[in-house]
Motif scaffolding. Structure first.
Motif, short mmCIF file in Angstrom:
data_model
loop_
_atom_site.label_atom_id
_atom_site.label_comp_id
_atom_site.label_asym_id
_atom_site.label_seq_id
_atom_site.Cartn_x
_atom_site.Cartn_y
_atom_site.Cartn_z
N GLN A 64 0.82 -1.21 0.00
CA GLN A 64 0.00 0.00 0.00
C GLN A 64 0.86 1.26 0.00
O GLN A 64 0.33 2.37 0.14
N ALA A 65 2.15 1.09 -0.13
CA ALA A 65 3.09 2.22 -0.19
C ALA A 65 3.11 3.04 1.09
O ALA A 65 3.35 4.25 1.05
N ARG A 66 2.88 2.36 2.23
CA ARG A 66 2.98 3.07 3.50
C ARG A 66 4.43 3.45 3.77
O ARG A 66 5.37 2.82 3.29
N ASP A 67 4.61 4.47 4.59
CA ASP A 67 5.95 4.95 4.93
C ASP A 67 6.51 4.11 6.08
O ASP A 67 6.43 4.49 7.25
N ILE A 68 7.07 2.94 5.74
CA ILE A 68 7.63 2.04 6.75
C ILE A 68 9.06 1.67 6.35
O ILE A 68 9.41 1.70 5.16
N HIS A 69 9.87 1.31 7.34
CA HIS A 69 11.26 0.93 7.07
C HIS A 69 11.32 -0.53 6.63
O HIS A 69 10.67 -1.39 7.21
N VAL A 70 12.11 -0.79 5.59
CA VAL A 70 12.27 -2.15 5.07
C VAL A 70 13.73 -2.56 5.25
O VAL A 70 14.62 -1.93 4.67
N SER A 71 13.98 -3.58 6.04
CA SER A 71 15.35 -4.02 6.28
C SER A 71 15.86 -4.84 5.10
O SER A 71 15.09 -5.38 4.30
N VAL A 72 17.19 -4.95 5.00
CA VAL A 72 17.77 -5.74 3.91
C VAL A 72 17.45 -7.22 4.09
O VAL A 72 17.34 -7.96 3.10
N GLN A 73 17.27 -7.66 5.33
CA GLN A 73 16.90 -9.06 5.56
C GLN A 73 15.53 -9.37 4.96
O GLN A 73 15.32 -10.41 4.35
N VAL A 74 14.58 -8.44 5.14
CA VAL A 74 13.24 -8.63 4.59
C VAL A 74 13.28 -8.56 3.06
O VAL A 74 12.63 -9.36 2.38
N LEU A 75 14.03 -7.63 2.52
CA LEU A 75 14.15 -7.52 1.07
C LEU A 75 14.74 -8.80 0.48
O LEU A 75 14.29 -9.28 -0.57
#
Length: 292
Positions: A64-75
């Protein structure tokens, strides 16, 4: 365009990219049953979240394009779940404004001169690895020493991963249990200087998730320094190879190293020459007689 606007555009592009890749993966591709009520093309959001070990709500916010942090582990987990190729993986990390920590993104320490040296060492198998066991470069003989390394995605060319998850690699190692225990001890010794680095934590977490053998060895808390030793491999094309393993360090901080395998006896020397000739001629055919 302001930084805030750029970030907003990037988040929307990331959301659209994730949706497009989710919709192209069939349930059968990831081992799920399609069922009779499925209306969503490809995978559902909750299925991607489950396969990537992230929360359903969190992943929904991401799409939904929310402003949240995405870690490299999740990516990294999302890239694997969505079966992204090398270019798509790079695009994912770029949209998330993050640096890909895997060896597929860069080959630090591998110069043109080092690559030339690797080629000159043929038919003696040789590669360049870092202290995390990522394989950064290799020559043609090494490409077929333990498995078809060219067929392995660049981000998965890691000796720890291969020895615990690749059937062909595992079958090629004569003393497999000893090798896995030693490698886990060496990895723990090397990790002391990299405890906060995402790439190291990602590797250990993935190994713990995919290999009971690694989990058992990792919990031993054994420490072993690098050392030269004789190894035996059971190559599918030319048979048993007995080789001297030597590490040649390419940097003073013991980062990248050239790993070489010199034949112990004349039989191994002849078989390496045959393996290189077969690889160079693209005529690799397993032979039952070669496994003696």
């Amino acid at each position: 365009m302001t930084t805030m606007v750029q970030a907003d555009v990037r988040r929307h592009e990331l959301a659209a990219f994730l949706r497009s890749r989710r919709e192209r993966i069939t349930p059968e591709q990831v081992g799920l049953e399609r069922g009779t009520r499925r209306r969503t093309p490809g995978l559902r959001r909750e299925e991607v979240a489950h396969l990537s070990a992230v929360g359903v709500t969190w992943y929904t916010w991401l799409e939904q394009a929310r402003d949240i942090h995405v870690s490299v582990q999740v990516l990294d987990a999302l890239a694997r779940t969505l079966m992204l190729d090398r270019s798509e993986r790079a695009h994912l990390f770029q949209l998330a404004d993050a640096n890909d920590p895997t060896p597929a993104a860069s080959c630090t320490g591998v110069t043109d001169a080092v690559r030339e040296l690797l080629d000159q060492l043929d038919p003696m198998p040789a590669c360049v690895q870092n202290s995390r066991y990522d394989i950064l470069a290799y020559n043609r003989t090494y490409a077929r020493l333990l498995c078809d390394l060219d067929a392995v995605p660049p981000e998965d060319r890691n000796c720890m991963l291969l020895v615990h998850t690749n059937p062909q690699w595992r079958e090629s190692i004569v003393h497999l249990e000893e090798a896995m225990r030693l490698m886990a001890a060496r990895l723990r010794a090397s990790m002391a200087g990299h405890l906060s680095e995402p790439a190291w934590k990602m590797l250990v977490k993935r190994l713990q998730a995919e290999s009971p053998e690694f989990r058992e060895n990792w919990e031993r808390y054994e420490i072993v320094a690098s050392r030269t030793k004789t190894k035996q491999f059971r190559n599918a094309h030319v048979g048993l190879l007995t080789l001297h393993h030597t590490d040649l360090w390419l940097s003073p901080e013991l980062g990248a190293r050239m790993v070489t395998y010199a034949p112990v006896d004349e039989e191994s020397r002849e078989r390496l020459a045959r393996l290189y000739a077969m690889e160079s001629g693209s005529a690799l055919q397993p032979a039952a007689s070669a496994l003696a």
